[in-house]
Write a protein that holds these residues in place. Structure first.
Motif, PDB file in Angstrom:
ATOM      1  N   LEU A 134      46.299  51.038  48.166  1.00  0.00           N
ATOM      2  CA  LEU A 134      46.108  52.436  47.805  1.00  0.00           C
ATOM      3  C   LEU A 134      46.227  52.652  46.309  1.00  0.00           C
ATOM      4  N   PHE A 135      47.076  51.876  45.620  1.00  0.00           N
ATOM      5  CA  PHE A 135      47.333  52.139  44.214  1.00  0.00           C
ATOM      6  C   PHE A 135      46.731  51.095  43.287  1.00  0.00           C
ATOM      7  N   GLY A 136      45.816  50.252  43.791  1.00  0.00           N
ATOM      8  CA  GLY A 136      45.153  49.329  42.883  1.00  0.00           C
ATOM      9  C   GLY A 136      44.995  47.957  43.491  1.00  0.00           C
ATOM     10  N   CYS A 137      44.804  46.957  42.622  1.00  0.00           N
ATOM     11  CA  CYS A 137      44.498  45.605  43.061  1.00  0.00           C
ATOM     12  C   CYS A 137      45.509  44.624  42.480  1.00  0.00           C
ATOM     13  N   LEU A 138      45.854  43.635  43.261  1.00  0.00           N
ATOM     14  CA  LEU A 138      46.798  42.606  42.848  1.00  0.00           C
ATOM     15  C   LEU A 138      46.056  41.280  42.803  1.00  0.00           C
ATOM     16  N   LEU A 139      46.118  40.592  41.679  1.00  0.00           N
ATOM     17  CA  LEU A 139      45.449  39.308  41.541  1.00  0.00           C
ATOM     18  C   LEU A 139      46.293  38.201  42.146  1.00  0.00           C
ATOM     19  N   VAL A 140      45.596  37.268  42.802  1.00  0.00           N
ATOM     20  CA  VAL A 140      46.254  36.108  43.385  1.00  0.00           C
ATOM     21  C   VAL A 140      45.464  34.879  42.973  1.00  0.00           C
ATOM     22  N   LEU A 186      40.214  46.798  33.628  1.00  0.00           N
ATOM     23  CA  LEU A 186      38.800  46.437  33.779  1.00  0.00           C
ATOM     24  C   LEU A 186      38.111  47.375  34.768  1.00  0.00           C
ATOM     25  N   PHE A 187      38.779  47.676  35.879  1.00  0.00           N
ATOM     26  CA  PHE A 187      38.208  48.601  36.852  1.00  0.00           C
ATOM     27  C   PHE A 187      37.994  49.985  36.244  1.00  0.00           C
ATOM     28  N   SER A 188      38.864  50.394  35.345  1.00  0.00           N
ATOM     29  CA  SER A 188      38.727  51.725  34.750  1.00  0.00           C
ATOM     30  C   SER A 188      37.490  51.822  33.866  1.00  0.00           C
ATOM     31  N   ASN A 189      36.999  50.685  33.356  1.00  0.00           N
ATOM     32  CA  ASN A 189      35.783  50.691  32.548  1.00  0.00           C
ATOM     33  C   ASN A 189      34.538  50.924  33.391  1.00  0.00           C
ATOM     34  N   GLY A 190      34.568  50.503  34.649  1.00  0.00           N
ATOM     35  CA  GLY A 190      33.431  50.708  35.545  1.00  0.00           C
ATOM     36  C   GLY A 190      32.300  49.726  35.343  1.00  0.00           C
ATOM     37  N   VAL A 191      31.768  49.656  34.141  1.00  0.00           N
ATOM     38  CA  VAL A 191      30.694  48.724  33.786  1.00  0.00           C
ATOM     39  C   VAL A 191      31.151  47.924  32.575  1.00  0.00           C
ATOM     40  N   VAL A 192      30.927  46.609  32.602  1.00  0.00           N
ATOM     41  CA  VAL A 192      31.346  45.763  31.491  1.00  0.00           C
ATOM     42  C   VAL A 192      30.202  44.848  31.065  1.00  0.00           C
TER      43      VAL A 192
END
Length: 252
Positions: A9-15, A129-135
């Protein structure tokens, strides 16, 4: 190194995960990338390549839709290394993705699953990075290498109806290779009969020949261009929808 991501719900966690794809030394091409919404960060079963549920989880969900790289479906299943170019957020290796869909948006070549898009980032910078939307990104085609699958593998599509209608979907094509044609041997006529590219990686044929079916594939890429390869172990007489078959075709 390949990375994964878990979304909540609050974002993504890298593994961190073990590497799944090896890459070549071809030149990188400049482009742009974005991501699509997914409740579980995996791909979509309704992609234009026709992979179905397989397209959600292949390569651990590191998949992407592409625009011109789709190439009318011949780009389905191709593998790419994609890395973004902002050193503040972006990892050196980036993401290794498998093409499972067609899509365009905001001058992007890649529309990636959230899991793959997060793999572009350094650890702990995925949310930025997600907040940028397009990279801005650069990409290159790489060899597809799947653990325990070094041959061409296909599945009889679920829409097939024995014995009147046969459709197959190519799910594993190793190396940097494209399948441009598929043919079935028709014993009574002593000739090869072409299958139709229905869409994406799906090839079909109405009223296929009876008995065991011998298949051949026209391959272009790391094994040469326009080369025909014959699978000695094709389809049995009583093929069934939904069943996957390994061939003896090695493309390395």
């Amino acid at each position: 190194m390949e990375l994964s991501v878990k979304c909540g719900l609050f974002g993504c966690l890298l593994v961190v995960l073990v590497p799944a794809l090896c890459y070549s030394q071809d030149t990188f091409v400049a482009s742009r990338a974005t991501y699509y919404g997914s409740p579980d960060c995996y791909g979509t079963p309704s992609g234009a390549c026709g992979f179905g549920e397989f397209g959600r989880t292949v390569n651990n969900g590191n998949v992407a839709a592409v625009s011109y790289l789709f190439r009318n479906g011949s780009g389905c299943g191709a593998c790419y290394q994609v890395r973004c170019t902002n050193p503040t957020y972006c990892s050196e290796n980036g993401a290794y993705v498998v093409v499972t869909d067609h899509g365009e948006g905001d001058y992007t070549d890649f529309i990636m699953s959230p899991r793959a898009y997060a793999n572009l980032a350094h650890p702990n910078t995925a949310l930025e990075l997600f907040s940028n939307g397009v990279v801005d990104v650069e990409f290159r085609r790489v060899s597809c290498r799947y653990p325990n699958y070094n041959t061409v593998k296909f599945k009889v599509h679920e829409h097939s109806r024995y014995p009147d209608y046969l459709a197959i979907v190519l799910i594993y094509v190793s190396g940097k290779n494209d399948i441009s044609a598929v043919e079935v041997w028709q014993e009574d006529c002593k000739e090869w009969k072409g299958m139709r590219r229905a869409h994406g990686a799906v090839w079909d044929m109405a009223n296929p020949p009876k008995g065991d079916l011998k298949l051949r594939f026209q391959v272009s890429g790391s094994v040469g261009y326009g080369r025909w390869v014959v699978a000695s172990n094709g389809l049995p007489s009583y093929w069934r929808a939904g069943v996957a078959y390994d061939t003896d075709i090695h493309l390395f």
